[in-house]
Motif scaffolding. Structure first.
Motif, mmCIF file in Angstrom:
data_model
loop_
_atom_site.group_PDB
_atom_site.id
_atom_site.type_symbol
_atom_site.label_atom_id
_atom_site.label_comp_id
_atom_site.label_asym_id
_atom_site.label_seq_id
_atom_site.Cartn_x
_atom_site.Cartn_y
_atom_site.Cartn_z
ATOM 1 N N VAL A 73 0.850 -1.200 0.000
ATOM 2 C CA VAL A 73 0.000 0.000 0.000
ATOM 3 C C VAL A 73 0.885 1.248 0.000
ATOM 4 N N HIS A 74 2.006 1.155 0.698
ATOM 5 C CA HIS A 74 3.004 2.225 0.718
ATOM 6 C C HIS A 74 4.219 1.796 -0.111
ATOM 7 N N GLY A 75 4.569 2.625 -1.108
ATOM 8 C CA GLY A 75 5.558 2.210 -2.096
ATOM 9 C C GLY A 75 6.960 2.013 -1.570
ATOM 10 N N VAL A 76 7.277 2.566 -0.411
ATOM 11 C CA VAL A 76 8.626 2.375 0.143
ATOM 12 C C VAL A 76 8.712 1.166 1.067
ATOM 13 N N GLU A 77 7.565 0.626 1.435
ATOM 14 C CA GLU A 77 7.567 -0.503 2.385
ATOM 15 C C GLU A 77 7.585 -1.810 1.600
ATOM 16 N N ARG A 78 8.706 -2.020 0.938
ATOM 17 C CA ARG A 78 8.795 -3.143 -0.002
ATOM 18 C C ARG A 78 8.749 -4.496 0.687
ATOM 19 N N THR A 100 8.098 6.040 -3.793
ATOM 20 C CA THR A 100 7.393 6.941 -2.868
ATOM 21 C C THR A 100 6.406 6.163 -2.004
ATOM 22 N N ARG A 101 6.186 6.675 -0.826
ATOM 23 C CA ARG A 101 5.156 6.097 0.055
ATOM 24 C C ARG A 101 3.772 6.244 -0.580
ATOM 25 N N ALA A 102 3.520 7.431 -1.130
ATOM 26 C CA ALA A 102 2.208 7.746 -1.696
ATOM 27 C C ALA A 102 2.055 7.104 -3.075
ATOM 28 N N CYS A 130 0.172 -5.918 5.079
ATOM 29 C CA CYS A 130 1.553 -5.928 5.577
ATOM 30 C C CYS A 130 2.261 -4.595 5.341
ATOM 31 N N HIS A 131 2.681 -3.983 6.439
ATOM 32 C CA HIS A 131 3.399 -2.701 6.404
ATOM 33 C C HIS A 131 4.693 -2.821 7.205
ATOM 34 N N SER A 132 5.494 -1.748 7.141
ATOM 35 C CA SER A 132 6.695 -1.671 7.972
ATOM 36 C C SER A 132 7.003 -0.204 8.212
ATOM 37 N N GLY A 133 7.821 0.078 9.229
ATOM 38 C CA GLY A 133 8.226 1.464 9.425
ATOM 39 C C GLY A 133 7.919 2.033 10.787
HETATM 40 ZN ZN LIG Z 1 2.686 1.433 5.664
#
Ligand SMILES: [Zn+2]
Length: 342
Positions: free
Chosen positions: A62-67, A114-116, A185-188
């Protein structure tokens, strides 16, 4: 194509789809344009489509940097595809459940780093729902400018294509089943792996609090050596506007759908930085494990949880709290998560 070649997750998902075989239904649920590329957003489904079986949804990117979230799902899908070629127990299980995967919800963000999404919208602040308590600005979502992080999009604006596709997948492929669990699934954030559940935007318990508590209890009893997860309502970490899962959970509840339990896996990326401070020098190091041994460990770390969610969904009637057990679960959850000291 050169920039696509720099995006290993987009390529890995393409390669996985190529070898997925007849047991995996692969659909493009929307397209997004980014940097001159028209990128597909894929949904992969396995198992029984009958509404009489439960469903589990897996979401990532969902967030482009949270690969790492997408990598974990692609690794898990790859594991399932391999087992489909030989494992009779998996085929048996898939007669009793539907599995739905959107491993890269925001491919434009992956391409641009990017996150967005390509329009500058943070998809996890974008749902049409305001926090009922004060949300920290700008982290909790802001409407000032897409040039700043956590941009929600304009008030009353059109839904971004990635969010529209995710809603459609959840409504058509999860709400239609007799019980549904999802994990995004996210991270950060944080030093621990958190399993969040609604709400992100209010500090009141959700209607299925007793079911969430019972799911947690079941996991802890069944996998006592997996104590690294911290399960809690997201609002205990921070509150936000526009959380997609708050929105979908409320919709399912208001429309009288069968139980829908949306979870968010927030992988504790600060731990990776603590153990390898050089990660701070890499823009992706804030969100992803960079050392090979840790990366491999993260890829295998959540497989037990993913299997468990399917087992729990299939066996819902065997552990779903009712009567006095439900009242006890509710009381325990209230005291753990909603007492004045929690
Ligand atoms: Zn996230």
């Amino acid at each position: 194509m050169s920039r696509l070649a720099n995006n290993p997750e987009l390529l890995a998902l393409d390669a996985l789809i190529d070898r997925a075989g007849a047991h995996v239904m692969c659909d493009v649920v929307t397209h997004v344009d980014a940097d001159g590329h028209r990128l597909p957003v894929w949904c992969l489904s396995l198992g029984n489509r009958s509404p009489s079986v439960p469903a589990v949804g897996f979401f990532g990117g969902v967030h482009g940097v949270e690969r790492i979230g997408s990598q974990v799902l692609i690794a898990y899908l790859s594991h399932l595809v391999e087992r489909l070629s030989w494992d009779a127990t998996l085929h048996e299980q898939l007669r009793r459940i539907r599995l739905v995967f959107m491993p890269i919800v925001n491919p434009g963000g992956f391409l641009k780093g990017t996150r967005a999404n390509p329009a500058g919208v943070d998809l996890m602040r974008h749902a049409d729902i305001d926090a009922e308590v004060e949300a920290p600005w700008p982290l909790g979502g802001q409407r000032l400018s897409p040039a700043l992080p956590w941009y929600r999009g304009p008030a009353g604006g059109v839904l971004q294509p990635e969010a529209e596709a995710l809603y459609r997948v959840v409504r058509q492929r999860l709400f239609s089943h007799r019980v549904a669990i999802s994990i995004d699934c996210h991270s950060g954030f944080g030093f621990r792996d958190r399993l969040w559940f609604p709400y992100a935007g209010r500090k009141t318990p959700l209607a299925h609090l007793a079911e969430i508590w019972s799911l947690r209890d079941l996991f802890q009893r069944t996998y006592p050596n997996h104590s690294f997860y911290l399960m809690e309502p997201q609002c205990l970490s921070y509150t936000t506007h526009g959380d997609l899962w708050d929105f979908l959970y409320e919709e399912a509840r208001e429309q009288g759908h069968p139980p829908f339990l949306p979870l968010t896996l927030e992988m504790g990326s600060w731990l990776w930085m603590k153990k390898n401070p050089r990660q701070l020098l890499d823009p992706l190091g804030l969100f992803n494990p960079l050392l090979p041994h840790r990366h491999e460990r993260v890829l295998r770390r959540h497989m037990t949880l993913f299997d468990f969610l399917q087992q729990a969904a299939v066996s819902w009637e065997r552990w779903q709290p009712v009567g006095a057990r439900r009242a006890a679960a509710q009381e325990a959850a209230m005291s753990a998560w909603f007492s004045p000291t929690s």
